[in-house]
Design an enzyme around this catalytic site. Structure first.
Site, PDB file in Angstrom:
ATOM      1  N   TYR A 165      40.187  26.262  11.686  1.00 14.12           N
ATOM      2  CA  TYR A 165      39.983  27.007  10.443  1.00 14.12           C
ATOM      3  C   TYR A 165      39.320  28.363  10.698  1.00 14.12           C
ATOM      4  O   TYR A 165      39.466  29.283   9.908  1.00 14.12           O
ATOM      5  CB  TYR A 165      39.093  26.218   9.478  1.00 14.12           C
ATOM      6  N   LYS A 190      42.561  13.973  19.301  1.00 15.84           N
ATOM      7  CA  LYS A 190      43.910  13.960  19.866  1.00 15.84           C
ATOM      8  C   LYS A 190      43.763  14.269  21.355  1.00 15.84           C
ATOM      9  O   LYS A 190      44.341  15.217  21.886  1.00 15.84           O
ATOM     10  CB  LYS A 190      44.774  15.001  19.119  1.00 15.84           C
TER      11      LYS A 190
HETATM   12  C1  IPM Z   1      39.411  20.729   1.167  1.00 12.16           C
HETATM   13  C2  IPM Z   1      40.451  21.752   0.801  1.00 12.16           C
HETATM   14  C3  IPM Z   1      40.102  23.059   1.488  1.00 12.16           C
HETATM   15  C4  IPM Z   1      40.111  22.816   2.992  1.00 12.16           C
HETATM   16  C5  IPM Z   1      41.018  24.234   1.114  1.00 12.16           C
HETATM   17  C6  IPM Z   1      41.059  24.464  -0.378  1.00 12.16           C
HETATM   18  C7  IPM Z   1      40.637  25.488   1.839  1.00 12.16           C
HETATM   19  O1  IPM Z   1      41.712  21.290   1.151  1.00 12.16           O
HETATM   20  O2  IPM Z   1      38.219  20.983   0.929  1.00 12.16           O
HETATM   21  O3  IPM Z   1      39.787  19.659   1.651  1.00 12.16           O
HETATM   22  O4  IPM Z   1      41.162  22.821   3.619  1.00 12.16           O
HETATM   23  O5  IPM Z   1      39.027  22.619   3.544  1.00 12.16           O
END
Ligand code: IPM
Ligand code: MG
Length: 361
Positions: free
Chosen positions: A141, A191
């Site tokens: 992320y 994984k």
């Molecule tokens: C979650 C959501 C978020 C994530 C999105 C909205 C960015 O899916 O909190 O699970 O991927 O973390």
């Protein structure tokens, strides 16, 4: 105790479920005589509309000043084709990082009253009670390099999954610590048959585990874990995993709980000197624009997030337990929103919120 809380309703159904969650918080504060200071801020699509940024500076300041932040949901379809840095979701990633909330706790419970709401057979789901501990401020992320590049006549997209030892260590400690208050079992999910990233993950989790000899540790590959969650959910107590695997597995967990509208979450960081955690509390569900503004959304994930806030950020375990018990009482009454497929007329968002307050007494 003074409860100093920032509220970020966000987009779509975020506003309506958060309204009910705040009413529950006010009710608890009054009943137990805790002074409550509420601030409200902008995050996500609404923040882009009003300020041009999904995480405005003002929100960053408000969040830094608050003891805990309660969030609704972010995301609006009009931003579907916008680049990642101009999307509402970027606001959520930014506030998680700004607050340093590296551990996202997503409890998944099969409530007896909801067994029939799950599409799975009752005998599989019954008794499910786990917490998914998702690493929240690292991994793919946030990793760089990232982007879409023109590369020798070809277009290439790049994301980077990266973890450091210390990032893995701290979230592993959170998981083992939580396991001690429960059934003393951690399942680490990775994984490692393919990814170096996961090999380091597994190695560091094993090292941390040595400090918790009373806690049993096992490992599952993420693909197998996805299957075991459905086949044998009772085998899980704490599921510890990295950011993206946790995102995916926690939506799968929603099927066990009957509806994603049920799932609360607590994102916590370091402990403050008082012993309380810095925290961001949000339901797991998204902004559901298709039902926004219709008073139909299930507020129990948001209200459960208030229960988590009371416990983790304020150490108010009796108050937290009272909210959790009220949620169960409302579920048992059958007066629930449409997502839980009640036998009679579905309750509205507001009615469910009010029922929770009544049940708290
Ligand atoms: C979650 C959501 C978020 C994530 C999105 C909205 C960015 O899916 O909190 O699970 O991927 O973390
Ligand atoms: Mg998700």
């Amino acid at each position: 105790m003074n409860l100093n809380v920032l509220v970020l309703p966000g987009d779509g159904i975020g506003a309506e479920v958060t309204r009910e969650a705040v009413l529950v918080l006010r009710h608890v504060a009054e009943k137990w005589n805790h002074p409550l200071t509420l601030a409200e801020g902008l995050l996500g699509g609404i923040a882009i509309h009003r300020t041009g940024s999904p995480f405005p500076e003002e929100t960053a300041c408000l969040a830094a000043a608050a003891d805990a932040t309660l969030m609704g949901a972010v995301g609006l379809p009009e931003f579907d084709n916008a680049p990642p840095e101009k999307r509402p979701e970027r606001g959520l990633l930014a506030i998680r990082q700004a607050l340093g909330v590296f551990a996202n706790l997503r409890p998944v419970r099969a409530y007896a009253a909801l067994l029939d709401s799950s599409p799975l057979k009752n005998h599989l789901v019954e008794g499910t009670d786990m917490i998914i501990v998702r690493e929240l401020t690292g991994g793919i992320y946030y990793g760089t390099p990232r982007g879409i590049f023109e590369d020798g006549g070809e277009t290439r997209a790049v994301n980077t999954m990266t973890y450091t030892r210390s990032e893995i260590e701290r979230v592993a400690h959170t998981a083992f610590h939580l396991a001690r208050g429960r059934r003393n079992k951690v399942t680490s999910v990775d994984k490692s048959n393919v990814l170096e990233n996961s090999q380091l993950w597994r190695r560091v989790v094993c090292e941390v585990a040595r400090e918790y000899p009373d806690v049993e540790l096992d490992h599952l590959l993420v693909d197998n874990c996805a299957m075991q969650l459905i086949l044998n959910p009772r085998r899980f107590d704490i599921v510890l995993t990295e950011n993206m695997f946790g995102d995916i597995l926690s939506d799968e967990g929603a099927v066990l709980a009957g509806s994603i509208g049920m799932l609360p979450s607590a994102s916590i960081g370091a402990r403050k000197p008082s012993g309380a955690y810095v925290g961001l509390y949000e339901p797991v569900h998204g902004s559901a624009p298709d039902i926004a503004g219709q008073n139909k959304a299930n507020p129990l994930g948001a209200i459960g997030s208030v229960a988590a806030m009371l416990a983790y950020s304020f150490g108010l375990t009796a108050e937290s337990a009272a909210v959790a018990k009220a949620i169960e009482a409302v579920l048992a009454s059958g007066h629930v929103t449409a997502d839980l497929r009640p036998s009679g007329t579905p309750a509205t968002t507001e009615q469910v919120g009010q029922a929770v307050r009544l049940a708290i007494g």
